[in-house]
Design a protein around this motif. Structure first.
Motif, PDB file in Angstrom:
ATOM      1  N   TRP A  73    -147.941-112.880  -3.555  1.00  0.00           N
ATOM      2  CA  TRP A  73    -146.832-112.345  -5.218  1.00  0.00           C
ATOM      3  C   TRP A  73    -146.404-110.988  -3.895  1.00  0.00           C
ATOM      4  CZ3 TRP A  73    -146.849-107.353  -6.512  1.00  0.00           C
ATOM      5  CH2 TRP A  73    -148.312-106.122  -6.079  1.00  0.00           C
ATOM      6  N   LEU A  74    -146.947-110.229  -3.787  1.00  0.00           N
ATOM      7  CA  LEU A  74    -146.295-109.090  -2.345  1.00  0.00           C
ATOM      8  C   LEU A  74    -145.683-109.942  -1.915  1.00  0.00           C
ATOM      9  CD1 LEU A  74    -146.272-105.854  -2.908  1.00  0.00           C
ATOM     10  CD2 LEU A  74    -148.267-105.777  -1.093  1.00  0.00           C
ATOM     11  N   HIS A  75    -146.202-110.735  -0.711  1.00  0.00           N
ATOM     12  CA  HIS A  75    -144.895-110.871  -0.270  1.00  0.00           C
ATOM     13  C   HIS A  75    -143.699-111.345  -0.538  1.00  0.00           C
ATOM     14  CE1 HIS A  75    -145.377-112.384   4.148  1.00  0.00           C
ATOM     15  NE2 HIS A  75    -146.810-112.784   4.483  1.00  0.00           N
ATOM     16  N   GLU A  76    -144.400-112.455  -0.753  1.00  0.00           N
ATOM     17  CA  GLU A  76    -142.519-113.114  -2.194  1.00  0.00           C
ATOM     18  C   GLU A  76    -141.404-112.260  -2.753  1.00  0.00           C
ATOM     19  OE1 GLU A  76    -141.475-115.764  -0.932  1.00  0.00           O
ATOM     20  OE2 GLU A  76    -143.039-117.466  -1.023  1.00  0.00           O
ATOM     21  N   GLY A  77    -142.582-111.227  -3.026  1.00  0.00           N
ATOM     22  CA  GLY A  77    -142.151-109.807  -4.326  1.00  0.00           C
ATOM     23  C   GLY A  77    -141.041-108.968  -3.079  1.00  0.00           C
ATOM     24  N   ILE A  78    -141.857-108.813  -1.765  1.00  0.00           N
ATOM     25  CA  ILE A  78    -140.288-107.888  -1.093  1.00  0.00           C
ATOM     26  C   ILE A  78    -139.579-108.887   0.069  1.00  0.00           C
ATOM     27  CG2 ILE A  78    -141.147-106.823   0.982  1.00  0.00           C
ATOM     28  CD1 ILE A  78    -144.004-106.003   0.636  1.00  0.00           C
ATOM     29  N   ALA A  79    -139.735-110.249  -0.257  1.00  0.00           N
ATOM     30  CA  ALA A  79    -139.329-110.687   0.590  1.00  0.00           C
ATOM     31  C   ALA A  79    -137.561-111.203  -0.533  1.00  0.00           C
ATOM     32  CB  ALA A  79    -139.764-111.775   1.257  1.00  0.00           C
ATOM     33  N   LYS A  80    -138.027-110.991  -1.807  1.00  0.00           N
ATOM     34  CA  LYS A  80    -137.290-111.494  -2.727  1.00  0.00           C
ATOM     35  C   LYS A  80    -136.334-110.017  -2.997  1.00  0.00           C
ATOM     36  CE  LYS A  80    -135.683-113.682  -5.300  1.00  0.00           C
ATOM     37  NZ  LYS A  80    -134.796-114.414  -4.846  1.00  0.00           N
ATOM     38  N   PHE A  81    -137.181-109.144  -3.118  1.00  0.00           N
ATOM     39  CA  PHE A  81    -136.610-107.497  -3.415  1.00  0.00           C
ATOM     40  C   PHE A  81    -135.003-107.151  -2.279  1.00  0.00           C
ATOM     41  CE2 PHE A  81    -136.440-102.704  -2.063  1.00  0.00           C
ATOM     42  CZ  PHE A  81    -136.034-102.435  -3.602  1.00  0.00           C
ATOM     43  N   GLU A  82    -135.726-108.228  -0.530  1.00  0.00           N
ATOM     44  CA  GLU A  82    -135.151-107.373   0.062  1.00  0.00           C
ATOM     45  C   GLU A  82    -134.441-108.212   1.261  1.00  0.00           C
ATOM     46  OE1 GLU A  82    -134.952-104.636   2.786  1.00  0.00           O
ATOM     47  OE2 GLU A  82    -136.579-103.740   1.548  1.00  0.00           O
ATOM     48  N   GLU A  83    -133.807-109.717   0.693  1.00  0.00           N
ATOM     49  CA  GLU A  83    -132.944-110.296   1.231  1.00  0.00           C
ATOM     50  C   GLU A  83    -132.123-110.525   1.147  1.00  0.00           C
ATOM     51  OE1 GLU A  83    -134.540-113.770  -1.074  1.00  0.00           O
ATOM     52  OE2 GLU A  83    -132.962-113.736  -3.000  1.00  0.00           O
ATOM     53  N   ASN A  84    -131.417-109.717   0.178  1.00  0.00           N
ATOM     54  CA  ASN A  84    -130.122-109.515   0.134  1.00  0.00           C
ATOM     55  C   ASN A  84    -129.470-108.190   0.832  1.00  0.00           C
ATOM     56  OD1 ASN A  84    -130.454-107.347  -1.692  1.00  0.00           O
ATOM     57  ND2 ASN A  84    -128.766-108.249  -3.659  1.00  0.00           N
ATOM     58  N   ARG A  85    -129.932-107.845   1.696  1.00  0.00           N
ATOM     59  CA  ARG A  85    -129.823-105.998   2.285  1.00  0.00           C
ATOM     60  C   ARG A  85    -128.739-107.071   2.978  1.00  0.00           C
ATOM     61  NH1 ARG A  85    -129.540-101.807   2.321  1.00  0.00           N
ATOM     62  NH2 ARG A  85    -131.484-101.201   2.655  1.00  0.00           N
TER      63      ARG A  85
END
Length: 661
Positions: free
Chosen positions: A260-272
């Motif tokens: 859950w944390l892995h995917e959350g960080i990836a979603k949070f950062e993916e459009n940077r």
């Protein structure tokens, strides 16, 4: 005969390392790093540790994705113990992680049949399958960059310029955000069908199509499905960025982060790579994610973190996966809201140090994990999320549609999808169906009348009606009409054909910059439509951006379309607007040229005379001599600055700015 030896040397290696170095090893990750350094630096350590213990060190390094160190150790051990089964297994696995599948098979093949256990047998099968899938792939590295991409020769080579640009921009932003820089080049592999992604992973084709999982970060590499494999493509550049974030998180945490944390960080950062950070007190969610979350909050049907384990790919539907991704995105946004951006990098460091995730998250928020699980949902409820009326009748998101038994770009015209119009809106459906029939028969003007009736009777602006109506207006040369019906749905355009039509409408109205943005948006979903690249190239030439025009010509060549070379820039060929940046490849003989370098703290996106030219630092960008407008937009802070810069002929001008809040 050598026996396979696994995980027997832990106590011995730890004791030896402590004795040699005079330290007390308190954490597993710290011990692994210290013991490995002792192996490399201290001859006494190398002589004292048994083969079992050194193999155990190598396996720990692989689990932390410290592949370069693991491979170096494995190759050293093979040189000393060329017949030891456990050594060959370690070195073979390290080669596999490094993307050397043939080399992995060569070492694994040396292990005698009697010493082959289930793990080695499975690794051999996976290495053989992966080697078969990538056989004949073209391998390309970007000079001076950080990535190597393996891609099937042909149309998929059109992905390369965009992929390298997005990945490098992601690299710059994400490594700064998370406080970790990967070692060496990162390997990316692009497969032209879901079946091939299944062959190189533990997923089945059914898993992929059910959940919409079309990319992975595993075994120290990024693996994605080509957008060619889907009828309408998908957000493949954001997906590449997403998987790169996974790699950074894995390495930064020592592979200790829950799903859950892995995917959350990836979603949070993916459009940077393409957008600045959302301001505090808000969250950068798309319309579909907001709609799904609003409905789930209302119905109290959020997916739990436990249900997401062991993989989002195992969730029962694409809608469930989309909701889960939206949830974890919001959960990480809440952590950053409370702990700040540095809170993420500190959290990863705590996890790498061995702290349990529940305690690490609780400590980061100065609370408890149980309190966090209720607080982030309460915070989400305060953001004012509401169901979107235009999405309320359907799934709330566009399902990924995979091709069946064919390949190649999908450049189909817009068509009406009646299933996206609520069945309760019978009149709208009836008029839309009639319009679609008339349009298909070439009776465009009568079709426009019926589309307008359908749109008028719809209770909310519907893309399914607006897009084919806009196409019909464009066919009769009515750009104003096309823009009128597309603007209300512009933020919900996820179909590449719809975005291309939006670009057409903007272009014929003379709005070049917004037309470029719409075409680029289309390419970020489906980069295989030649007409879009032709139009984009033409606009780049018109605006003087010959560097990007050259890129579009390269992409068109990969798609089998060969365009004439870009014309040299001249006063008559440029629009009557501020000067645009020109390519180093442009013929500068007819114009006085200078060079501009830009650096900022923090990193910023750079716009030269209204055209984005990249992110800082930018070195010796060629410009026409004269006065230019420079706009700097910080990517990690809500601030920007606009400057006027004079560049003389043959001058090299440097601009250095500190962008503060």
């Amino acid at each position: 005969m050598n026996r396979m030896r696994r995980n027997h040397g832990d106590t011995e290696a730890r004791s030896t390392a402590e004795n040699l170095l005079g330290i007390t090893v308190r954490r597993r990750a710290t011990w692994c790093r210290t013991a490995f350094l002792a192996l490399l630096v201290s001859p006494a350590a190398h002589a004292s540790l048994s083969t079992d213990a050194m193999v155990d060190v190598g396996r720990r390094l692989l689990r932390e994705w410290r592949v370069g160190e693991a491979r170096e150790l494995g190759e050293s051990l093979v040189a000393q113990n060329p017949k030891d089964a456990s050594v060959l297994a370690l070195a073979g696995e390290a080669r596999f992680y490094a993307g050397d599948y043939a080399g992995a098979l060569e070492l694994l093949g040396r292990i005698s049949e009697g010493d082959v256990d289930r793990e080695v047998r499975e690794l051999k099968a996976l290495a053989r399958s992966t080697a078969d899938v990538v056989k004949g792939f073209k391998e390309v590295s970007n000079p001076g960059g950080h990535f190597t991409i393996r891609v099937q020769a042909g149309k998929d080579e059109a992905l390369l310029p965009y992929a390298f640009e997005a990945l490098e921009m992601t690299y710059r932003e994400v490594t700064a955000d998370l406080g970790h820089t990967p070692r060496g080049r990162i390997l990316v592999e692009v497969y032209d069908a879901p079946a091939k992604l299944a062959r190189v992973s533990a997923l089945t084709v059914r898993d992929i199509e059910t959940s919409g999982t079309i990319a992975l970060c595993k075994w120290n590499r990024l693996m994605i499905t080509s957008p060619r494999a889907l009828l309408r493509g998908y957000a493949w550049l954001d997906t590449l960025a997403h998987e790169f974030v996974h790699l950074v998180v894995t390495q930064a945490s020592g592979n200790t982060v829950p799903i859950w944390l892995h995917e959350g960080i990836a979603k949070f950062e993916e459009n940077r790579w393409r957008e600045p950070r959302a301001p505090r007190g808000s969250i950068a969610l798309g319309a579909a994610s907001r709609h799904l979350l609003a409905n789930a909050l209302k119905k109290k049907s959020l997916i739990t973190f436990e249900q997401m384990h062991p993989s989002m790919a195992k969730l029962p539907s694409q809608e469930a996966a989309a909701l889960a991704f939206a949830e974890v995105h919001a959960a990480v946004a809440y952590i950053v809201e409370r702990a700040g951006q540095t809170g993420l990098s500190k959290l990863l460091a705590e996890l790498k140090g061995g702290k349990p995730v529940e305690r690490a998250v609780g400590d980061a928020l100065q609370s408890s994990f149980a309190r966090f699980k209720s607080d982030w949902v309460a915070w989400l409820g305060k953001l004012g999320l509401k169901p979107d009326p235009a999405l309320a009748h359907g799934r709330g998101f566009e399902r990924l549609r995979f091709k069946r038994g064919r390949s190649g770009a999908d450049d189909a015209k817009d068509s009406l999808d009646l299933e996206t119009i609520p069945r309760s809106q019978k009149e709208a459906r009836r008029f839309a169906r009639l319009a679609n029939i008339l349009h298909a028969r070439g009776r465009t003007k009568p079709a426009i009348v019926e589309y307008e009736k359908a749109l008028e009777r719809a209770k909310a602006p519907l893309t399914a009606i607006a897009a084919p109506l806009a196409q019909a207006y464009l066919e009769v040369g009515n750009c104003v009409g096309a823009l009128r019906v597309l603007r209300p749905v512009a933020t919900r355009l996820t179909n590449p054909n719809h975005l291309a039509r939006f670009g057409d409408a903007l272009g014929c109205q003379g709005n070049a910059s917004r037309a470029i943005a719409a075409y680029v948006g289309s390419i970020r979903i489906n980069p295989f439509a030649p007409d879009v690249h032709k139009k984009l190239r033409k606009l780049y030439i018109q605006t003087g951006d010959l560097l990007r025009a050259t890129t579009e010509a390269t992409v068109l060549a990969a798609l089998g379309v060969h365009e004439p070379p870009e014309p040299p820039t001249s006063a008559s060929s440029l629009p009557t607007q501020p000067e645009r940046p020109v390519s180093p490849k442009a013929d500068a003989g007819s114009r006085a040229m200078g060079f501009l370098s830009v650096d900022t703290t923090p990193v910023a996106q750079v716009y030269l005379d209204g055209v984005r030219i990249g992110v800082t630092p930018i070195r010796e960008w060629p410009v026409v001599a004269g006065v230019h407008q420079l706009r700097l937009v910080a990517v990690s802070a809500a601030t920007e600055r606009t400057l006027r810069v004079a560049v003389a002929k043959d001058a090299r001008v440097s601009v250095s700015e500190k962008l503060e809040r």
